[in-house]
Write a protein that holds these residues in place. Structure first.
Motif, mmCIF file in Angstrom:
data_model
loop_
_atom_site.group_PDB
_atom_site.id
_atom_site.type_symbol
_atom_site.label_atom_id
_atom_site.label_comp_id
_atom_site.label_asym_id
_atom_site.label_seq_id
_atom_site.Cartn_x
_atom_site.Cartn_y
_atom_site.Cartn_z
ATOM 1 N N SER A 29 42.569 -24.958 19.852
ATOM 2 C CA SER A 29 41.316 -25.387 20.482
ATOM 3 C C SER A 29 40.763 -26.577 19.714
ATOM 4 O O SER A 29 40.888 -26.641 18.480
ATOM 5 C CB SER A 29 40.260 -24.272 20.488
ATOM 6 N N ARG A 31 37.233 -29.461 19.620
ATOM 7 C CA ARG A 31 35.913 -29.865 20.098
ATOM 8 C C ARG A 31 35.806 -31.374 19.956
ATOM 9 O O ARG A 31 35.799 -31.901 18.849
ATOM 10 C CB ARG A 31 34.816 -29.170 19.275
ATOM 11 N N ARG A 48 43.307 -29.523 30.747
ATOM 12 C CA ARG A 48 42.931 -28.241 31.357
ATOM 13 C C ARG A 48 43.739 -27.910 32.602
ATOM 14 O O ARG A 48 43.537 -26.851 33.213
ATOM 15 C CB ARG A 48 41.440 -28.266 31.703
ATOM 16 N N ARG A 56 42.957 -25.734 24.166
ATOM 17 C CA ARG A 56 41.704 -25.685 24.922
ATOM 18 C C ARG A 56 40.810 -26.802 24.399
ATOM 19 O O ARG A 56 40.841 -27.127 23.212
ATOM 20 C CB ARG A 56 41.024 -24.326 24.749
ATOM 21 N N PHE A 58 36.834 -28.599 24.392
ATOM 22 C CA PHE A 58 35.397 -28.554 24.623
ATOM 23 C C PHE A 58 34.865 -29.947 24.281
ATOM 24 O O PHE A 58 35.272 -30.533 23.271
ATOM 25 C CB PHE A 58 34.743 -27.489 23.742
ATOM 26 N N SER A 60 31.579 -33.194 24.443
ATOM 27 C CA SER A 60 30.159 -33.536 24.513
ATOM 28 C C SER A 60 29.874 -34.761 25.370
ATOM 29 O O SER A 60 28.720 -34.980 25.753
ATOM 30 C CB SER A 60 29.614 -33.811 23.106
ATOM 31 N N LYS A 97 25.034 -32.925 32.031
ATOM 32 C CA LYS A 97 25.130 -31.542 32.493
ATOM 33 C C LYS A 97 25.859 -31.467 33.823
ATOM 34 O O LYS A 97 26.684 -30.558 34.043
ATOM 35 C CB LYS A 97 23.720 -30.949 32.619
ATOM 36 N N ASN A 100 29.522 -31.480 33.487
ATOM 37 C CA ASN A 100 30.099 -30.268 32.888
ATOM 38 C C ASN A 100 30.471 -30.393 31.414
ATOM 39 O O ASN A 100 31.458 -29.810 30.961
ATOM 40 C CB ASN A 100 31.314 -29.802 33.692
ATOM 41 N N ASP A 102 30.229 -29.479 27.514
ATOM 42 C CA ASP A 102 30.077 -28.167 26.884
ATOM 43 C C ASP A 102 28.940 -28.144 25.864
ATOM 44 O O ASP A 102 28.467 -27.068 25.489
ATOM 45 C CB ASP A 102 31.386 -27.780 26.185
ATOM 46 N N LEU A 127 22.533 -26.122 26.732
ATOM 47 C CA LEU A 127 23.632 -26.851 26.103
ATOM 48 C C LEU A 127 23.497 -26.778 24.585
ATOM 49 O O LEU A 127 22.448 -27.134 24.045
ATOM 50 C CB LEU A 127 23.618 -28.324 26.533
ATOM 51 N N PHE A 335 30.032 -21.514 20.464
ATOM 52 C CA PHE A 335 29.993 -21.551 21.924
ATOM 53 C C PHE A 335 29.730 -20.164 22.532
ATOM 54 O O PHE A 335 29.927 -19.970 23.734
ATOM 55 C CB PHE A 335 31.293 -22.122 22.476
#
Length: 395
Positions: A29, A31, A48, A56, A58, A60, A97, A100, A102, A127, A335
């Protein structure tokens, strides 16, 4: 394993190969803490997609900067956007937002009013908030309002005996009467205050700051800040790691690493020692810590650099188990995914790395990878290296 601070679109030479590089080092994973949406969204969508061989992810979206933008596409890659007013900030986050994201990432040049608007809007939209400590604020004020802080940056200014005076000076200089570009303005403030603040360290003052940060996850990125203490060319596995990156940048990175190792900058060494000290002190006071690397910035090989970060964290004072938690449990908690990820248990997502040696005996053993399970699928170490070779041949 997570790398909790990456930039997938920072360097076009690495964007396509980064997912395979991460997995080859057991990173399941990541970020992403800053990228423009038009570049980042296609990368996220690909990672994804069904049957993608990728961690995975995530993300910003862009760095949410202030009236002056550091990463503006001029002197630095364009990964930040301008938010001159609170209304600008609210609109930017509302749009993110809908795309989408994270979490959001607040950057260093925001004003207190813009910072407050960002925090309020992110909370309304549920968020999580990542941040640098804004130069217009003190860490003890900004820290409790956000969920994570990167690089320990600007915390040193709030640990100085003259922290209040340093803050007043910054506020005056941030008016930017000379009209400096954002990157130059930030660099001038760092040069003016960071090392003097470390020299003026006051334990009682710093304890007040750390108390305010008790619930804010810290991502020290020691691999970046303490680079001089363990330069990559001095590591036995550096040459093998270089063989995994794109051939067209391999020699450039090799030469850069040697140059940095042979000609260390004293300013960087001084900050490295401070970063190690502060990380250990934070850990001893129960402040949560997560492992991130800022890859690919400063010759950070995606995946490889996370293992270096774990070694730095142990060197700073974390136990091997605490270091492992910083790359597993703490990111999942950020998260609110601790019921799905972070530990190996029945009913949780099947993401884990299989090792040939115990990292609790020696944290360097996280490098002894036998295989990786990502999204329930097993990959041998050999098959992952084979994917990298296919990429090199295709490119």
């Amino acid at each position: 394993l997570w790398d909790f601070h990456v930039h997938l679109t920072y360097d076009d030479n690495f964007t396509d190969i980064m997912p395979a590089l991460f997995l080859s080092y057991g990173i399941t994973s990541v970020r992403d803490t800053g990228g423009l949406m038009h570049k980042l969204l296609p990368v996220v969508e690909k990672m994804r997609s069904k049957d993608a061989v990728a961690p995975r992810v995530f993300f910003s979206g862009p760095l949410l900067d202030g009236a002056f933008v550091v990463y503006d596409g001029e002197s630095r890659p364009e990964i930040g956007i301008r938010n001159a007013t609170p209304d600008n900030a609210r609109a930017a986050i509302a749009k993110l937002k809908t795309q989408n994201v994270d979490f959001i990432k607040i950057y260093e040049m925001v004003s207190p009013a813009v910072f407050d608007a960002m925090v309020e809007t992110a909370n309304e939209l549920d968020l999580p908030i990542d941040s640098h400590v804004p130069l217009s604020m003190r860490a003890r004020v900004a820290g409790p309002s956000v969920d994570s802080i990167e690089h320990l940056r600007n915390i040193e200014m709030d640990c100085a005996g003259n922290a209040a005076e340093l803050h007043e000076t910054r506020l005056e200089l941030l008016r930017n009467a000379s009209g400096l570009p954002g990157a130059e303005l930030r660099s001038s403030l760092h040069s003016l205050q960071r090392l003097p603040a470390i020299d003026a360290y006051d334990e009682a003052q710093c304890d007040q700051t750390l108390a305010a940060l008790r619930a804010t996850l810290q991502v020290p990125t020691l691999r970046l800040g303490a680079f001089n203490l363990a330069p990559p060319p001095r590591r036995p596995d550096w040459q093998e790691a270089l063989s995994r990156i794109p051939p067209k940048v391999r020699e450039e990175w090799r030469a850069s690493a040697i140059e940095l190792a042979e000609n260390p900058v004293q300013e960087f060494t001084d900050f490295a020692e401070w970063a190690m000290f502060l990380t250990g002190r934070m850990n001893s006071q129960g402040i949560p810590i997560a492992a991130g690397t800022d890859t690919p910035i400063l010759i950070a090989i995606p995946g490889y650099s996370l293992h270096a970060e774990l070694q730095y964290l142990v060197r700073a004072g974390l136990s091997p188990l605490e270091a492992l938690e910083s790359a597993t449990v703490k990111p999942a908690e950020y998260f609110s995914l601790q019921d799905e990820m972070g530990t190996i248990d029945i009913g949780k997502k099947a993401d884990f790395v299989l090792l040939d040696a115990d990292p609790l005996d020696n944290i360097a053993n996280t490098r002894e990878i036998s295989g990786v399970v990502s999204k329930g699928k097993f990959y041998s170490a050999e098959s992952l290296r084979g994917l990298l070779q296919e990429f090199h041949q295709d490119s």
